[in-house]
Design an enzyme around this catalytic site. Structure first.
Site, PDB file in Angstrom:
ATOM      1  N   ALA A  19       0.840  -1.198   0.000  1.00 19.33           N
ATOM      2  CA  ALA A  19       0.000   0.000   0.000  1.00 19.33           C
ATOM      3  C   ALA A  19       0.872   1.243   0.000  1.00 19.33           C
ATOM      4  O   ALA A  19       2.007   1.237   0.487  1.00 19.33           O
ATOM      5  CB  ALA A  19      -0.934   0.006   1.209  1.00 19.33           C
ATOM      6  N   GLY A  22       0.278   9.164   1.277  1.00 19.03           N
ATOM      7  CA  GLY A  22       0.983  10.420   1.131  1.00 19.03           C
ATOM      8  C   GLY A  22       2.188  10.526   2.046  1.00 19.03           C
ATOM      9  O   GLY A  22       3.168  11.200   1.730  1.00 19.03           O
ATOM     10  N   MET A  23       2.141   9.843   3.196  1.00 21.27           N
ATOM     11  CA  MET A  23       3.216   9.955   4.186  1.00 21.27           C
ATOM     12  C   MET A  23       4.231   8.823   4.076  1.00 21.27           C
ATOM     13  O   MET A  23       5.413   9.001   4.343  1.00 21.27           O
ATOM     14  CB  MET A  23       2.626   9.980   5.599  1.00 21.27           C
ATOM     15  N   ASP A 150      -9.587  11.479   9.006  1.00 23.90           N
ATOM     16  CA  ASP A 150      -9.274  10.931   7.682  1.00 23.90           C
ATOM     17  C   ASP A 150     -10.120   9.692   7.400  1.00 23.90           C
ATOM     18  O   ASP A 150      -9.608   8.678   6.918  1.00 23.90           O
ATOM     19  CB  ASP A 150      -7.786  10.600   7.605  1.00 23.90           C
TER      20      ASP A 150
END
Length: 350
Positions: A19, A22-23, A150
């Site tokens: 997976a 963004g981080m 989120d």
């Protein structure tokens, strides 16, 4: 005192990426221990581009600390915070399954809609997770004030046995955790922001409920309620009123379920459900008031039909052979997460 002779150092064998976010990146891995002990885990590592950033490092460490004691069937479990070659990493539960985003991608392919009761069931399990997190107290008995911030289709996973998991508390906020200040930066993926978040106001549990309503909308019809990555455009969409009725896409959706969803997505915070626990009660009354309703097993059987070619009983722990090309770093499409921007799907013809 612990006898040092029984201590041993656990090691991890990283197998392949599964997976992307963004981080950081998430890898499938094995935790190895004494006498042949082996446990399948996932390891989340900060992107190399962010290794020198104290902001990203604090977010990862904060996520690990925050979720360490969040023990709930519907929350992805965190096991340990470790160091891998100078980079902070989180060791966490591996979910052999699919995200809501993956389910919708498959439904796009076959141009069909999920059974409405199963969509409501999935969301009710996430609401259970949020109810637990929102009310969680620390070891000293004080309320932690956790807000996920989120709640999106890519952060909701379902294993092949039908168990729903809320993941990625990476930008969650809590009383004792350093996180991004909402007054100076937008926190979360733009299409799933609540009106107050889009206005740079503080998020709370009601903001998570709004986002979960948007997830229900998307699960039901495969369309993002507010399809934009521009915050100013999102504010204008919010001011214009509710999105297109889900019944216009799929008339088989019970009107009562749409009303529950619309209350979760109410623009005025006072009109929303005032707690995630209220959402759980309302959805479960809808699902079970007339008798037997959805279960983990029913969801498992649905996924078996929806993904007939996926081996749901076996996890491939074989490291990929180096190819020298781009394929050696590929990500499993049924488990992948999107980055900070959201991809908007084409409408289904059915």
């Amino acid at each position: 005192m612990i006898d040092e002779s029984i201590l041993f150092e656990s090691q991890y064998r990283i197998l392949r990426p599964i997976a992307e976010g963004g981080m950081g990146r998430v890898y499938l891995a094995e935790q190895l221990g004494k006498s042949g002990f082996s446990k399948t885990v996932a390891i989340k590592v900060i992107h190399s581009d962010h290794l020198k950033s104290s902001v990203f490092r604090n977010l990862l460490i904060g996520e690990a600390k925050l979720t360490a004691d969040l023990v709930h069937e519907n929350i992805l479990q965190v096991y340990q915070l470790i160091d891998i070659r100078g980079a902070d990493a989180i060791v966490m539960e591996y979910v052999h399954g699919v995200t809501i985003e993956g389910i919708n991608a498959r439904l796009d392919d076959i141009e069909d809609y999920i059974q409405p009761d199963l969509a409501a069931f999935i969301v009710s399990r996430v609401a259970r997770a949020l109810a637990y997190a929102h009310s969680k107290r620390g070891r000293d008995g004080r309320a932690l004030g956790i807000v996920h911030r989120d709640v999106t289709p890519t952060n909701i996973l379902i294993n092949w046995q039908g168990v729903v998991k809320l993941s990625d508390f990476g930008i969650a906020k809590a009383a004792d955790i350093r996180s991004i200040d909402e007054k100076h930066a937008i926190v979360g993926k733009t299409p799933y922001l609540s009106p107050e978040q889009a206005r740079h106001e503080s998020a709370d549990g009601l903001s998570d409920i709004f986002a979960l309503g948007l997830v229900l909308y998307e699960a039901l019809v495969g369309r993002i309620a507010y399809p934009t990555n521009d915050v100013s455009e999102l504010v204008a969409m919010h001011e214009a009123g509710p999105p297109t009725s889900v019944l216009s896409y799929n008339p088989d959706i019970p009107p009562q379920l749409e009303q529950i969803m619309l209350r979760m997505m109410a623009m005025d915070r006072a009109d929303r459900y005032q707690s995630a626990a209220d959402v759980v009660t309302t959805l479960e009354l809808f699902l079970y008031a007339s008798g037997y309703g959805p279960t983990n097993e029913k969801l498992r059987d649905y996924l078996e039909i929806l993904f007939p070619n996926v081996d749901k009983t076996r996890i491939d722990l074989t490291p990929p052979k180096p190819t020298g090309g781009k394929n050696e770093d590929s990500v499993d499409p049924t488990e992948a997460k999107l980055g900070s921007k959201t991809v908007f799907r084409r409408p289904r013809t059915r």
